[in-house]
Design a protein around this motif. Structure first.
Motif, PDB file in Angstrom:
ATOM      1  N   GLU A  80      -0.263  24.176  48.255  1.00 54.37           N
ATOM      2  CA  GLU A  80      -1.389  24.975  48.758  1.00 54.37           C
ATOM      3  C   GLU A  80      -0.921  26.340  49.261  1.00 54.37           C
ATOM      4  OE1 GLU A  80      -4.747  24.704  48.624  1.00 54.37           O
ATOM      5  OE2 GLU A  80      -4.203  23.082  47.248  1.00 54.37           O
ATOM      6  N   LYS A 123      -0.091  28.380  46.209  1.00 51.96           N
ATOM      7  CA  LYS A 123      -1.323  28.817  45.551  1.00 51.96           C
ATOM      8  C   LYS A 123      -1.953  29.972  46.319  1.00 51.96           C
ATOM      9  CE  LYS A 123      -5.734  27.252  43.772  1.00 51.96           C
ATOM     10  NZ  LYS A 123      -6.666  26.141  43.609  1.00 51.96           N
ATOM     11  N   GLU A 124      -1.962  29.881  47.639  1.00 52.67           N
ATOM     12  CA  GLU A 124      -2.536  30.938  48.467  1.00 52.67           C
ATOM     13  C   GLU A 124      -1.773  32.255  48.257  1.00 52.67           C
ATOM     14  OE1 GLU A 124      -5.512  32.343  50.583  1.00 52.67           O
ATOM     15  OE2 GLU A 124      -5.350  30.227  50.062  1.00 52.67           O
ATOM     16  N   SER A 125      -0.465  32.159  48.183  1.00 48.35           N
ATOM     17  CA  SER A 125       0.363  33.341  47.955  1.00 48.35           C
ATOM     18  C   SER A 125       0.064  33.961  46.593  1.00 48.35           C
ATOM     19  CB  SER A 125       1.842  32.959  48.056  1.00 48.35           C
ATOM     20  OG  SER A 125       2.661  34.030  47.703  1.00 48.35           O
TER      21      SER A 125
END
Length: 130
Positions: free
Chosen positions: A82, A85-87
Motif C-alpha cells: 500500500e 502504491k501510494e508512492s
C-alpha cells in the motif's frame, strides 16, 4: 530474474534495472527473502559496468525494496504494498499535472486526452501479454 535493458530508452540503465526489479517485487515474481544475483553477476549478464548495478542496488536498498549483507548478498525485503502504491500514485499524479499543462498549451481537449490514454493503456496491455 529477467531484466531487459534497452538503449533506446530515455532512462539511464540503473533506473531501468531498478524499475524492473521493483515491478517483479510488486507483482510477486520476487518474494520476500529471495536472493538477487550479485552485482558482479548481474553486470556480467547484462554486459554493463558493475558501477551501474551497484547504483541500482543502492537505490533499491535506500527505497526499502532490498537489503544487502556483506559476504551474503542482496535479498528482497518485505514491502508494504500500500505504501509503495501510494508512492507510485504520487509520481503518476506529478506526471499527469505536467501532461495537463502541456495539453492546455496545445488546446488538447479532455476527450482527446482520454482517448489517447485509453489507446496507450491498451497497447501496453497487449505488450504485457506477449
Amino acid at each position: 530474474m529477467d531484466i531487459i535493458i534497452t538503449n533506446s530508452s530515455d532512462k539511464p540503465i540503473y533506473e531501468q534495472i531498478e524499475d524492473q526489479i521493483k515491478a517483479q517485487i510488486m507483482s510477486g515474481n520476487l518474494k520476500e527473502g529471495d536472493a538477487l544475483p550479485s552485482m558482479r553477476l548481474l553486470a556480467k549478464e547484462l554486459r554493463i559496468s558493475i558501477i551501474t548495478t551497484k547504483r541500482a542496488y543502492e537505490d533499491l536498498e535506500r527505497d526499502g525494496y532490498i537489503e544487502s549483507y556483506t559476504g551474503k548478498g542482496s535479498f528482497v525485503k518485505g514491502v508494504n504494498r500500500e505504501m509503495v502504491k501510494e508512492s507510485v500514485m504520487f509520481e503518476i499524479e506529478t506526471l499527469m499535472e505536467e501532461m495537463l499543462d502541456k495539453a492546455k498549451i496545445a488546446k488538447v481537449s479532455f476527450d482527446e486526452l482520454m482517448e489517447r490514454m485509453k489507446l496507450l493503456y491498451e497497447e501496453k496491455e497487449s505488450q504485457d501479454d506477449e
